[in-house]
Design a protein around this motif. Structure first.
Motif, short mmCIF file in Angstrom:
data_model
loop_
_atom_site.label_atom_id
_atom_site.label_comp_id
_atom_site.label_asym_id
_atom_site.label_seq_id
_atom_site.Cartn_x
_atom_site.Cartn_y
_atom_site.Cartn_z
N GLY A 17 0.83 -1.21 0.00
CA GLY A 17 0.00 0.00 0.00
C GLY A 17 0.86 1.25 0.00
O GLY A 17 1.90 1.31 0.67
N THR A 63 3.62 -12.96 5.09
CA THR A 63 3.55 -12.04 6.21
C THR A 63 2.76 -10.79 5.81
O THR A 63 3.02 -10.21 4.76
CB THR A 63 4.97 -11.60 6.65
N LYS A 64 1.82 -10.40 6.66
CA LYS A 64 1.09 -9.16 6.44
C LYS A 64 1.70 -8.08 7.33
O LYS A 64 1.92 -8.30 8.52
CB LYS A 64 -0.39 -9.33 6.77
N HIS A 65 1.99 -6.95 6.72
CA HIS A 65 2.53 -5.80 7.45
C HIS A 65 1.47 -4.71 7.47
O HIS A 65 0.81 -4.47 6.45
CB HIS A 65 3.77 -5.25 6.74
N THR A 66 1.30 -4.06 8.59
CA THR A 66 0.40 -2.90 8.70
C THR A 66 1.26 -1.72 9.14
O THR A 66 2.08 -1.84 10.06
CB THR A 66 -0.72 -3.17 9.72
N TYR A 67 1.07 -0.57 8.49
CA TYR A 67 1.93 0.58 8.76
C TYR A 67 1.23 1.86 8.33
O TYR A 67 0.18 1.83 7.69
CB TYR A 67 3.26 0.44 7.99
N LYS A 68 1.81 2.99 8.69
CA LYS A 68 1.37 4.30 8.24
C LYS A 68 2.57 5.02 7.65
O LYS A 68 3.71 4.76 8.04
CB LYS A 68 0.80 5.11 9.41
N SER A 87 -4.08 3.80 7.95
CA SER A 87 -3.37 2.52 8.01
C SER A 87 -3.30 1.89 6.63
O SER A 87 -4.30 1.85 5.91
CB SER A 87 -4.07 1.56 8.96
N LEU A 88 -2.12 1.43 6.26
CA LEU A 88 -1.88 0.76 4.99
C LEU A 88 -1.41 -0.66 5.29
O LEU A 88 -1.01 -0.97 6.41
CB LEU A 88 -0.80 1.51 4.20
N SER A 89 -1.43 -1.51 4.27
CA SER A 89 -0.95 -2.87 4.49
C SER A 89 -0.17 -3.38 3.29
O SER A 89 -0.32 -2.88 2.18
CB SER A 89 -2.12 -3.81 4.81
N PHE A 91 1.42 -7.33 1.77
CA PHE A 91 1.50 -8.78 1.93
C PHE A 91 2.74 -9.26 1.22
O PHE A 91 2.94 -8.99 0.04
CB PHE A 91 0.26 -9.48 1.35
#
Length: 101
Positions: A17, A63-68, A87-89, A91
């Protein structure tokens, strides 16, 4: 009854994202993942015998990453704008790992 095979040589999609003009390469580097859009898969699985109407699927494991993403704008070394994305993600598929169901 039929069987279906998910064959090696397939690929899994890597999603990342983006916001505020950040590039895929910049975000991938921050997450320590490849910026390539796909990950090749060299494993396979075969379904059990399927009846009419049944299906067999495979999906990548990863792995899923969530970040801003934070954007700071400076004028003469003074912050004049400070924005943070929603919030963005991302994979990141694990090489040679699929889940068959």
């Amino acid at each position: 009854m039929k069987t279906r095979t998910v064959r090696s040589g397939s690929s899994a999609t890597r999603t990342i994202g983006l916001s505020f003009g950040a590039t895929r390469a910049q975000v991938a580097s921050s997450l320590n993942v490849s910026s390539a859009a796909t990950q090749s898969i060299s494993v396979s699985c075969e379904s059990p015998a399927l009846s009419a109407g049944q299906s067999w699927r495979a999906k990548p494991i990863g792995t899923k990453h969530t970040y801003k993403i934070r954007e700071l704008t400076y004028v003469d070394a003074i912050i004049v704008s400070d924005r943070t994305s929603a919030s963005l993600s991302a994979f990141n598929p694990t090489p040679n790992s699929i889940y068959c169901y």
